[in-house]
Design an enzyme around this catalytic site. Structure first.
Site, mmCIF file in Angstrom:
data_model
loop_
_atom_site.group_PDB
_atom_site.id
_atom_site.type_symbol
_atom_site.label_atom_id
_atom_site.label_comp_id
_atom_site.label_asym_id
_atom_site.label_seq_id
_atom_site.Cartn_x
_atom_site.Cartn_y
_atom_site.Cartn_z
ATOM 1 N N SER A 67 0.848 -1.423 -0.064
ATOM 2 C CA SER A 67 -0.237 -0.029 0.355
ATOM 3 C C SER A 67 1.035 1.168 -0.104
ATOM 4 C CB SER A 67 -1.111 0.012 1.063
ATOM 5 O OG SER A 67 -2.183 0.906 1.118
ATOM 6 N N ASN A 81 9.306 8.788 5.437
ATOM 7 C CA ASN A 81 8.278 8.924 4.755
ATOM 8 C C ASN A 81 7.212 9.564 5.763
ATOM 9 O OD1 ASN A 81 5.316 7.695 4.811
ATOM 10 N ND2 ASN A 81 6.184 6.056 4.016
ATOM 11 N N ILE A 114 4.044 10.907 4.554
ATOM 12 C CA ILE A 114 2.821 11.343 4.090
ATOM 13 C C ILE A 114 1.628 12.020 4.120
ATOM 14 C CG2 ILE A 114 1.290 10.657 1.550
ATOM 15 C CD1 ILE A 114 5.137 10.849 1.462
ATOM 16 N N CYS A 131 -0.369 2.674 10.845
ATOM 17 C CA CYS A 131 0.233 4.090 10.016
ATOM 18 C C CYS A 131 0.880 4.934 10.954
ATOM 19 C CB CYS A 131 -0.490 4.719 9.327
ATOM 20 S SG CYS A 131 0.143 6.546 8.815
ATOM 21 N N ILE A 163 5.514 -6.121 7.189
ATOM 22 C CA ILE A 163 5.929 -4.817 8.830
ATOM 23 C C ILE A 163 5.054 -3.028 7.830
ATOM 24 C CG2 ILE A 163 7.151 -5.744 10.161
ATOM 25 C CD1 ILE A 163 8.772 -3.951 9.182
ATOM 26 N N ASN A 164 4.506 -2.585 8.521
ATOM 27 C CA ASN A 164 4.558 -1.156 7.989
ATOM 28 C C ASN A 164 5.476 -0.344 8.517
ATOM 29 O OD1 ASN A 164 3.372 1.441 7.445
ATOM 30 N ND2 ASN A 164 1.510 0.612 8.234
ATOM 31 N N GLY A 216 12.248 0.230 2.952
ATOM 32 C CA GLY A 216 13.667 -0.034 2.141
ATOM 33 C C GLY A 216 14.229 -0.669 2.775
ATOM 34 N N GLY A 239 7.276 -2.542 -1.937
ATOM 35 C CA GLY A 239 7.337 -1.112 -1.087
ATOM 36 C C GLY A 239 7.686 -0.258 -2.061
HETATM 37 C C1 LIG Z 1 5.543 6.531 0.735
HETATM 38 C C2 LIG Z 1 5.250 5.423 1.587
HETATM 39 C C3 LIG Z 1 3.709 5.619 1.539
HETATM 40 C C4 LIG Z 1 2.861 4.399 2.142
HETATM 41 N N1 LIG Z 1 1.884 4.625 2.224
HETATM 42 C C5 LIG Z 1 1.235 3.608 2.747
HETATM 43 C C6 LIG Z 1 -0.344 3.563 3.172
HETATM 44 O O1 LIG Z 1 -0.919 4.253 2.803
HETATM 45 N N2 LIG Z 1 -1.008 2.331 3.868
HETATM 46 C C7 LIG Z 1 -0.108 1.438 4.329
HETATM 47 O O2 LIG Z 1 -0.803 0.297 5.151
HETATM 48 N N3 LIG Z 1 1.701 1.111 4.701
HETATM 49 C C8 LIG Z 1 1.865 2.138 3.512
HETATM 50 N N4 LIG Z 1 3.061 2.448 3.616
HETATM 51 C C9 LIG Z 1 4.022 1.239 4.120
HETATM 52 C C10 LIG Z 1 4.488 0.099 3.021
HETATM 53 O O3 LIG Z 1 3.168 -0.587 2.576
HETATM 54 C C11 LIG Z 1 4.718 -1.261 3.686
HETATM 55 O O4 LIG Z 1 4.331 -1.329 4.783
HETATM 56 C C12 LIG Z 1 6.436 -0.804 3.981
HETATM 57 O O5 LIG Z 1 6.845 0.223 3.468
HETATM 58 C C13 LIG Z 1 7.544 -1.664 4.044
HETATM 59 O O6 LIG Z 1 7.703 -1.751 2.876
HETATM 60 P P1 LIG Z 1 9.277 -1.501 2.009
HETATM 61 O O7 LIG Z 1 10.324 -2.259 3.035
HETATM 62 O O8 LIG Z 1 8.659 -2.820 0.899
HETATM 63 O O9 LIG Z 1 8.344 -0.498 2.086
HETATM 64 C C14 LIG Z 1 3.725 3.264 2.838
HETATM 65 C C15 LIG Z 1 5.717 3.477 2.240
HETATM 66 C C16 LIG Z 1 5.912 4.178 2.657
HETATM 67 C C17 LIG Z 1 7.387 4.583 1.346
#
Ligand SMILES: Cc1cc2nc3c(=O)[nH]c(=O)nc-3n(C[C@H](O)[C@H](O)[C@H](O)COP(=O)(O)O)c2cc1C
Ligand SMILES: Cc1cc2nc3c(=O)[nH]c(=O)nc-3n(C[C@H](O)[C@H](O)[C@H](O)COP(=O)(O)OP(=O)(O)OC[C@H]3O[C@@H](n4cnc5c(N)ncnc54)[C@H](O)[C@@H]3O)c2cc1C
Ligand code: FES
Lengths: 257, 301
Positions: free
Chosen positions: B20, B68, B70, B129, B189-190, B215, B263
């Protein structure tokens, strides 16, 4: 439609002046469709440092896609080490381009500060085919920071320069040069790109004389695709993304803090 | 080779999805024929009413990752249903919709609205979040998590997924609470709450003061959390955290994940989800694995 993301070869990478470099990328499939004001999002090398891509305006689309840049940090320093034949990962071109001046416009004024000149060469390449007065107002810190104006001269631009220390042109900010242009709102169109305080000054000037214009904004970017919502700026209609809604906005739309 | 996976009664043709908040504007930029190959897609979290998000700067690069803040900028559920769902459905892959309510009641109101929409494969409850002005997250309490999951499960027409936070002492207890309340899956994980200070200005580098780290920097932490959760729950796990390559994704699958979400990697390499999918298939071919279920949770101890 060319792919969103491509690995291309570097055609050349030269230092054009003490501060400014030009990278030419062999990217034939992109040349035809790119428009002034759009940008490419570059990944200079594989690996995790630096982690983000870096956004750069398209400077020219002649034989190659050209990027004009100033090394100011790790990403741009790495970029300056690229040599002919090296790979470069190009995303784009993306972003909303400048709109073309309407039929009644006679004078086009490009107002740039520092590296903010990058998107205007291509704009002048396109506009020189029309019967317009092209004016470039340019502000730089000091002599070594001033862009070599050759190509703009070749495109028939009238050029006025200001430097903070007066080493070239007028002494002071680019706003010193506003007196050089015709201020008829019916026939004048402004385009500006540079540091935020400069663009804010242009906005105030445009408002005073009821001039129409567009502004190319900058913000730190992750995706450049409108996905992360990380590059949002304030506008009169709420937050907008620089990468997707912009980088070009109506001059009166952006709220500079 | 069998790579399809399930959540409740929903079947997905493969385990690769998009996390997401990291994907948008498919029609304008992507080759939809390619996006179609993915198993599913999780769009940006939607709230009951429109939210304008946090003040800029909203992102900053960090070693092997990013922060982030946002603040769930989104158009609100009604506009989302009317304007965004149709174009997302055109992509032609199952949609898992991520939602967030500021109260239990708001969650319920959103689910009631989604119950009227056809062709949604599952709902992901964003309980985690870190970038909103909440003092504690739902996913920081076993009780709150269980209560919310239970009330959503009562009314939802589609499987329900609880998205968990790493900002807890023991994520596996929260996962267990979600499972006990009827969750059909958990995703983790978030992002990890984090901050960067600009020493020149002596201010936080982000407009929201703190942000969430994502990341590759978080991957080993997240792999361990997925492993821990897999030891405690039987429901499928959607794993995410720094997946850039198939090898990264396979680590999560071996740790116990049935699904892997890409993500932050989308921002650096928009082809990453497809590369991950191809790479998982190549690994299975090479190691003569006929069914992905023979890989899930098969890390040796
Ligand atoms: C710019 C950005 C926006 C995100 N927005 C959401 C969101 O709206 N809802 C959510 O559940 N997670 C959100 N996430 C978290 C990601 O879905 C994910 O759980 C987290 O970034 C870990 O995975 P990654 O390292 O592959 O990004 C966001 C992450 C990033 C970097
Ligand atoms: C749409 C757009 C077009 C651009 N066009 C050009 C161009 O044609 N030529 C050019 O030289 N530069 C251009 N830039 C700026 C360029 O992207 C940054 O200079 C570059 O990302 C810096 O990377 P770095 O690793 O060298 O430095 P960093 O260490 O990342 O940055 C050095 C300083 O620049 C600031 N900065 C970093 N990224 C950006 C950014 N995206 N926008 C504004 N400030 C930033 C940082 O906050 C820091 O203070 C453009 C930016 C945008 C958004
Ligand atoms: S950089 Fe991601 S939305 Fe603009």
């Amino acid at each position: 439609m060319p792919a969103l993301q491509n690995i291309f070869k570097v055609a050349s990478n030269d230092k054009l002046s003490p501060r400014f470099h030009r990278l030419c990328i062999k990217s034939k499939p992109l040349i035809k469709d790119v428009k002034p004001g759009q940008f490419v999002h570059l990944r200079v090398r594989d690996g995790l440092e630096p982690f983000f891509r870096r956004p750069f305006s398209v400077y020219r689309n002649k034989k190659h896609l050209e990027v004009f840049y100033e090394p100011i940090g790790p990403g741009t320093e790495l970029m300056s080490q690229l040599r002919e034949g090296d790979d470069i990962d190009v995303l784009g071109p993306v972003g909303t381009p400048f709109s073309m001046p309407g039929k009644n416009i006679k004078q086009v004024v490009m107002i740039a500060g520092g590296i903010g000149i990058a998107p205007f060469l291509m704009l002048s390449d396109v506009l020189k085919r029309r019967n317009l007065d092209l004016v470039l107002l340019y502000g730089g810190r000091t002599m070594g920071h001033v862009y070599p104006m050759k190509e703009f001269k070749e495109n028939g631009c009238k050029i006025f320069v200001a430097t903070d220390d007066g080493s070239v042109g007028a002494k002071g900010r680019v706003s010193k040069l506003f007196s050089k242009i015709n201020k008829d709102p019916k026939t004048t169109m402004l385009y500006t790109c540079g540091p935020n305080p400069m663009m804010a000054a242009v906005q105030a000037f445009a408002k005073k004389y009821h001039l129409k214009g567009e502004v190319a904004c900058e913000e730190v970017m992750a995706c450049a695709l409108g996905a992360c919502l990380g590059c949002s700026i304030r506008t009169t209609s709420g937050f907008k993304t620089v990468c997707y809604d912009g980088p070009v906005f109506d001059l009166d739309e952006v709220i500079f803090d | 080779m069998k790579i399809s996976v399930k959540i409740g009664k929903a079947v997905f043709k493969n385990p690769v999805t998009i996390a997401s908040g990291t994907f948008a504007h498919a029609e304008k930029y992507y080759n939809l024929e390619e996006v179609k190959k993915l198993g599913s897609l999780i769009p940006k979290t939607v709230t009951l009413r429109a939210q304008e998000g946090n003040p800029p700067p909203r992102i900053i690069e960090t070693p092997s990752g990013m922060l982030n803040a946002i603040g769930i900028e989104n158009p609100g559920i009604d506009t989302f249903i009317e304007n965004k769902i149709p174009s997302l459905q055109k992509i032609g892959i199952p949609l898992i919709l991520s939602i967030l309510g500021h109260t239990d009641k708001e969650f319920i109101q959103i689910v009631e609205k989604l119950n009227q929409v056809k062709n949604i494969s599952a709902i992901e409850l964003n309980l985690s979040c870190p970038n909103l002005k909440h003092k504690t997250l739902v996913a920081q309490s076993e009780k709150a998590t269980a209560r919310l999951v239970r009330s959503v499960k009562k009314i939802s027409k589609v499987p329900v997924i609880a998205k968990l936070s790493p900002n807890v002492t023991d994520i596996s207890s929260i996962a267990k609470a979600a499972e006990g309340a009827g969750a059909d899956a958990v995703s983790l994980i978030n992002t990890l709450t984090a901050m960067v200070i600009n020493t020149k200005t002596r201010k936080s580098a982000l407009g929201n003061f703190t942000g969430g780290l994502s990341g590759p920097a978080i991957r080993p932490v997240a792999v361990h959390m997925v492993y821990r959760v897999a030891q405690r729950v039987k429901i499928p796990i959607i794993a995410m955290g720094g997946i850039m390559t198939a090898d990264d994704a396979l680590q999560y699958i071996l740790a116990g994940a049935s699904f892997v979400a890409v993500g932050t990697a989308n921002f650096v390499n928009p082809r990453a989800p497809l590369d991950v999918l191809e790479g998982i298939k190549a690994y299975m071919r090479k190691n003569k694995i006929k069914d992905i279920r023979h890989l899930i949770g098969k890390v040796e101890s």
